[in-house]
Design a protein around this motif. Structure first.
Motif, PDB file in Angstrom:
ATOM      1  N   ALA A 293       0.857  -1.191   0.000  1.00  0.00           N
ATOM      2  CA  ALA A 293       0.000   0.000   0.000  1.00  0.00           C
ATOM      3  C   ALA A 293       0.893   1.242   0.000  1.00  0.00           C
ATOM      4  CB  ALA A 293      -0.907   0.008   1.216  1.00  0.00           C
ATOM      5  N   PRO A 294       0.488   2.296  -0.716  1.00  0.00           N
ATOM      6  CA  PRO A 294      -0.698   2.356  -1.560  1.00  0.00           C
ATOM      7  C   PRO A 294      -0.634   1.318  -2.674  1.00  0.00           C
ATOM      8  CG  PRO A 294       0.771   4.192  -2.031  1.00  0.00           C
ATOM      9  CD  PRO A 294       1.304   3.531  -0.813  1.00  0.00           C
ATOM     10  N   ARG A 295      -1.783   1.024  -3.241  1.00  0.00           N
ATOM     11  CA  ARG A 295      -1.869  -0.059  -4.219  1.00  0.00           C
ATOM     12  C   ARG A 295      -1.480   0.415  -5.622  1.00  0.00           C
ATOM     13  NH1 ARG A 295      -6.666  -4.236  -2.719  1.00  0.00           N
ATOM     14  NH2 ARG A 295      -6.789  -3.822  -0.484  1.00  0.00           N
ATOM     15  N   LEU A 296      -0.325   0.990  -5.654  1.00  0.00           N
ATOM     16  CA  LEU A 296       0.292   1.436  -6.897  1.00  0.00           C
ATOM     17  C   LEU A 296       1.733   0.964  -6.882  1.00  0.00           C
ATOM     18  CD1 LEU A 296       0.530   3.104  -9.527  1.00  0.00           C
ATOM     19  CD2 LEU A 296       1.008   5.106  -8.091  1.00  0.00           C
ATOM     20  N   ALA A 297       2.178   0.388  -7.991  1.00  0.00           N
ATOM     21  CA  ALA A 297       3.556  -0.059  -8.130  1.00  0.00           C
ATOM     22  C   ALA A 297       4.182   0.603  -9.346  1.00  0.00           C
ATOM     23  CB  ALA A 297       3.604  -1.579  -8.288  1.00  0.00           C
ATOM     24  N   VAL A 298       5.505   0.590  -9.357  1.00  0.00           N
ATOM     25  CA  VAL A 298       6.215   0.927 -10.592  1.00  0.00           C
ATOM     26  C   VAL A 298       6.796  -0.374 -11.137  1.00  0.00           C
ATOM     27  CG1 VAL A 298       6.696   3.373 -10.351  1.00  0.00           C
ATOM     28  CG2 VAL A 298       8.137   1.743  -9.128  1.00  0.00           C
ATOM     29  N   ALA A 299       6.693  -0.538 -12.453  1.00  0.00           N
ATOM     30  CA  ALA A 299       7.067  -1.793 -13.099  1.00  0.00           C
ATOM     31  C   ALA A 299       8.463  -1.710 -13.683  1.00  0.00           C
ATOM     32  CB  ALA A 299       6.048  -2.126 -14.193  1.00  0.00           C
ATOM     33  N   SER A 300       9.140  -2.837 -13.674  1.00  0.00           N
ATOM     34  CA  SER A 300      10.537  -2.879 -14.107  1.00  0.00           C
ATOM     35  C   SER A 300      10.694  -2.418 -15.547  1.00  0.00           C
ATOM     36  CB  SER A 300      11.086  -4.299 -13.959  1.00  0.00           C
ATOM     37  OG  SER A 300      10.316  -5.217 -14.712  1.00  0.00           O
ATOM     38  N   LEU A 301      11.795  -1.711 -15.780  1.00  0.00           N
ATOM     39  CA  LEU A 301      12.188  -1.261 -17.111  1.00  0.00           C
ATOM     40  C   LEU A 301      13.568  -1.833 -17.377  1.00  0.00           C
ATOM     41  CD1 LEU A 301      11.164   2.481 -16.650  1.00  0.00           C
ATOM     42  CD2 LEU A 301       9.914   0.761 -17.957  1.00  0.00           C
ATOM     43  N   SER A 302      13.703  -2.642 -18.392  1.00  0.00           N
ATOM     44  CA  SER A 302      14.923  -3.398 -18.625  1.00  0.00           C
ATOM     45  C   SER A 302      16.177  -2.522 -18.548  1.00  0.00           C
ATOM     46  CB  SER A 302      14.855  -4.064 -19.994  1.00  0.00           C
ATOM     47  OG  SER A 302      15.979  -4.871 -20.203  1.00  0.00           O
ATOM     48  N   GLY A 303      17.056  -2.875 -17.606  1.00  0.00           N
ATOM     49  CA  GLY A 303      18.331  -2.188 -17.486  1.00  0.00           C
ATOM     50  C   GLY A 303      18.272  -0.818 -16.862  1.00  0.00           C
TER      51      GLY A 303
END
Length: 252
Positions: A3-13
């Motif tokens: 929480a909060p229920r927001l993530a950042v997603a992986s970006l290659s490299g």
């Protein structure tokens, strides 16, 4: 899960500890990576670098993951790492690091780069569900919380059916890149009742976040604009307000 229920997603490299630290004021989880962790996928990553893609290629990927988590120890965000592997032992090794750090291990069944698929990883795993479930089981046995990054619109793959199998294999979360098939998120939610579903793709503002939440997603993630504080701020506010309203309705 976070929480909060927001993530950042992986970006290659690109998605390392510094990136996660910048996003932390807005998000509950940061998926570092993607990181190739066995010989086959590291060779594929080198081929990808040769054609000007960004990749993490540390000498020791397990030690690198641990060092990245250590750098986030005092940062208010749940760390996670997205990994690519053809074989099981490195998944168990990274899983042990994740378990010790309270982090999430995310198996990459998402990357569509030709080199990674030829190595037996990435979205090729969506077409080989037995192998993907074996990776989930190995990750779960390490004691780590387990996520699987998947994508819709892969020919011949019934994603909701696969989601049910991954749920049964021990996946705690399913991180769904919806592409242009946002409604599939709802089907995944229904098929995998034990999994925390994170919806991804095109999340930029209130409207795009709420669309996924209305389909039943437990959280959303931001990919390419993850280094833009304005995007993260407005999505976080939308997500937090959504769940506050849902809680109020439940309590009424």
């Amino acid at each position: 899960m976070f929480a909060p229920r927001l993530a950042v997603a992986s970006l290659s490299g690109e998605a390392g500890a510094e990136w996660a630290t910048r996003a932390a004021p807005y998000v509950g989880c940061a998926f570092l990576g993607g990181i190739a962790i066995d010989g086959a996928t590291r060779n594929a990553a080198r081929e990808m670098v040769a054609r000007d893609r960004e990749e993490f290629l540390p000498p020791d990927p397990v030690a690198f993951v641990d060092a990245q988590f250590a750098a986030l120890e005092s940062v208010d965000v749940r760390p996670a790492v997205n990994v690519r592997s053809r074989t099981l032992p490195p998944i168990s090794e990274v899983g042990a690091v994740c378990a010790a750090r309270g982090a999430v291990l995310e198996i990459n069944a998402h990357c569509r780069q030709d080199e990674m698929c030829a190595a037996g990883a990435g979205q090729r795993l969506l077409r080989e569900p037995e192998r993907l479930c074996e990776q989930v089981e190995a990750a779960a046995e390490s004691g780590a919380a387990v996520s699987v990054k998947v994508r819709t619109e892969v020919d011949g793959v019934d994603l909701p059916a696969l989601a049910g199998r991954l749920d049964s294999a021990g996946a705690d979360a399913l991180h769904v890149d919806a592409m242009d098939s946002e409604g599939v998120v709802g089907e995944v939610v229904e098929a995998a009742p034990g999994a925390f579903v994170v919806a991804n793709n095109g999340v930029r503002d209130r409207e795009t976040a709420v669309e996924y939440l209305e389909f039943g997603a437990d959280a959303v993630s931001v990919g390419r604009p993850s280094d833009d504080p304005a995007v993260l701020d407005r999505v976080e506010r939308a997500v937090s307000e959504w769940f506050a309203r849902e809680e109020a309705v439940t309590d009424a």
